[in-house]
Design an enzyme around this catalytic site. Structure first.
Site, short mmCIF file in Angstrom:
data_model
loop_
_atom_site.label_atom_id
_atom_site.label_comp_id
_atom_site.label_asym_id
_atom_site.label_seq_id
_atom_site.Cartn_x
_atom_site.Cartn_y
_atom_site.Cartn_z
N TYR A 140 0.86 -1.19 0.00
CA TYR A 140 0.00 0.00 0.00
C TYR A 140 0.89 1.23 0.00
O TYR A 140 1.84 1.32 0.77
CB TYR A 140 -0.89 0.01 1.25
CG TYR A 140 -1.79 1.22 1.35
CD1 TYR A 140 -2.84 1.41 0.46
CD2 TYR A 140 -1.59 2.19 2.34
CE1 TYR A 140 -3.67 2.53 0.56
CE2 TYR A 140 -2.42 3.30 2.44
CZ TYR A 140 -3.45 3.47 1.55
OH TYR A 140 -4.27 4.58 1.65
N ASP A 235 9.46 2.82 -0.29
CA ASP A 235 8.46 3.44 0.57
C ASP A 235 8.79 3.06 2.01
O ASP A 235 8.59 1.92 2.44
CB ASP A 235 7.07 2.96 0.15
CG ASP A 235 5.96 3.63 0.97
OD1 ASP A 235 6.27 4.18 2.04
OD2 ASP A 235 4.79 3.57 0.53
N LYS A 261 4.68 9.36 8.79
CA LYS A 261 4.36 8.80 10.10
C LYS A 261 5.30 9.30 11.21
O LYS A 261 5.12 10.38 11.73
CB LYS A 261 4.34 7.28 10.02
CG LYS A 261 3.25 6.83 8.99
CD LYS A 261 2.67 5.49 9.27
CE LYS A 261 1.80 5.01 8.12
NZ LYS A 261 0.43 4.72 8.46
N1 PMP Z 1 2.86 4.09 2.31
C1 PMP Z 1 2.76 3.20 3.30
C2 PMP Z 1 3.74 2.09 3.37
C3 PMP Z 1 1.76 3.33 4.26
O1 PMP Z 1 1.66 2.42 5.25
C4 PMP Z 1 0.86 4.42 4.18
C5 PMP Z 1 -0.25 4.62 5.19
N2 PMP Z 1 -0.52 3.63 6.09
C6 PMP Z 1 0.99 5.31 3.12
C7 PMP Z 1 2.01 5.13 2.22
C8 PMP Z 1 0.07 6.48 2.99
O2 PMP Z 1 0.30 7.41 4.00
P1 PMP Z 1 -0.84 8.44 4.45
O3 PMP Z 1 -1.92 7.61 5.09
O4 PMP Z 1 -0.14 9.36 5.38
O5 PMP Z 1 -1.31 9.11 3.21
#
Ligand code: PMP
Length: 423
Positions: A140, A235, A261
């Site tokens: 994701y 990521d 995060k």
């Molecule tokens: N990349 C990863 C690996 C994530 O876990 C998340 C959110 N859980 C995102 C991108 C997206 O981040 P956001 O919810 O701050 O848009």
């Protein structure tokens, strides 16, 4: 207001009664636990019930909730003014700290992980003059159109979106490959040697529960895209500053890195990091447009900096110790109850899969007994333990969790596993 009246008011106001889907508890059933406040490892609902929390805000809360150094830094920043639309000292301080810990040469701060991955791909397309993007089944990367694309059951086909409202013309630019499958990646590049702009991957997939990266796959990720003129985007939105002070170390050869995060200390953030030549493609220096009213907001920068200041090498040693304690306790409980469950842990990230063995990819993970997980989740909640409300979300242990809280969690899990066993 109590839990029930709050949920009722929210149901009328928000789709599904929430502002982000997993909070609705649809995959585990029962009423979602609303949170009024949190302190350390504990959160409290509106009925005054307290829970030991492993949701951790879905990743940012590595210090636990309401750490005094973080709340003080936010208060101090707020007292000096919340948003100016101008360069300020705190963004330079946070970027310096991130650069020192990661080696990333230049950064751009944005407001969410979604923005970071979306913009990283825009940079990769501009840098390569190509359009196709490869992602992996079950990874994701936020909710931008081109990344909401699912797998064609392990087949290297151009994707279809999992979401209504995404044009096929956009989804069709994203290919989805099985995770941990070097051959599939090699086959992709053999078939598309010169039209892939980027390969994007979670450094440790943590959005289907945790998948352990295979070293051969990590090696293929770091060589194949480069050989074919494509960029590798790591990521690290979950893993950055979660496993060590800096990047995870899984993909040292990545061209671009996305963060989020933890670096925002609990306030909204995203970041892209990489070499000057690639980051220099961003406006106003280069032709790739990206902007944000709230980008590098002073309160967010203050919270991030205060958080990073707490994340010493000793902090990671402590996280490892306490998370191992939880893992070992859960393993014993599984053995004792005979539950068909598996714990996968990396540092302070942990998954309890209702599967007989750790999953290698999303196809494996999807076989988990989600009904058993739902029963387990409810049984844990009844015992005052809050774990993420989905089999496919990762548990986060924080520096605020202590041994007695871990022991209480393990005792609850031993009972909850028995309740979760198929009748
Ligand atoms: N990349 C990863 C690996 C994530 O876990 C998340 C959110 N859980 C995102 C991108 C997206 O981040 P956001 O919810 O701050 O848009």
């Amino acid at each position: 207001m109590n839990n029930q009246s709050l949920r009722q008011a929210a149901a009328a106001l928000f789709p599904g009664g929430v502002n982000s889907p997993v909070r609705s508890y649809r995959s585990v059933g029962g009423d979602p636990v609303p949170v009024a406040r949190g302190q350390g490892a504990i959160v409290e609902d509106l009925d005054g019930r307290r829970y030991i929390d492993y949701v951790g805000g879905f990743g940012p809360a590595i210090l636990g909730h309401a750490h005094p150094a973080v709340t003080a830094a936010i208060a101090e920043a707020a007292a000096e003014g919340l948003t100016f639309g101008a360069l300020g000292p705190r963004e330079v301080a946070l970027a310096d700290a991130i650069r020192a810990a990661t080696g990333l040469e230049r950064l751009r701060f944005l407001n969410s992980g979604t923005e970071a991955t979306m913009t990283a791909i825009r940079i990769a397309r501009a840098a390569t003059g190509r359009e196709l993007v490869v992602k992996f089944d079950g990874c994701y990367h936020g909710h931008s159109d081109g990344l909401l694309v699912r797998a064609g059951s392990g087949v290297a086909t151009l994707g279809m979106s999992d979401s209504a409202g995404v044009p096929q013309a956009i989804a069709g630019l994203t290919a989805v490959l099985p995770y941990n499958d070097s051959d599939a990646l090699a086959a992709w590049f053999a078939a598309h040697p010169a039209d892939t702009a980027a390969v994007i991957v979670e450094s440790v997939p943590a959005n289907v529960g945790i998948l352990r990266p295979d070293p051969a796959f990590l090696a293929a990720l770091q060589s194949l895209p480069r050989q074919h003129g494509a960029l590798l985007i790591a990521d690290e939105i979950i893993t950055g500053f979660r496993l060590t002070r800096g990047l995870s170390g899984m993909l040292p050869a990545a061209d671009l890195v996305t963060l989020g995060k933890i670096i925002g200390g609990g306030l909204p953030i995203g970041a892209i990091g990489g070499p000057a030549a690639l980051l220099g493609l961003l406006a106003p220096e280069g032709p790739v447009y990206q902007a944000g009213t709230f980008s590098a907001n002073p309160a967010v920068m203050a919270a991030g900096l205060a958080t990073l200041q707490q994340l010493t090498p000793e902090a990671y040693t402590r996280l490892e110790t306490i998370a191992r304690h939880l893992e070992n306790g859960l393993q014993v409980a599984i053995k004792r109850t005979g539950a068909a469950a598996t714990v996968v842990r990396l540092g302070s990230m942990l998954s309890l899969f209702f599967l007989p063995a750790p999953p290698r990819d999303y196809t494996d993970a999807r076989r988990a007994d989600t009904a058993a997980f739902a029963r387990f989740h409810r049984a844990m909640r009844d015992r005052g333990i809050l774990i993420p409300p989905s089999q496919f979300e990762t548990w986060f242990v924080s520096l605020a969790h202590n041994e007695s809280e871990i022991d209480a969690t393990v005792r609850a899990a031993a009972e909850a596993l028995t309740e979760a066993l198929p009748a």
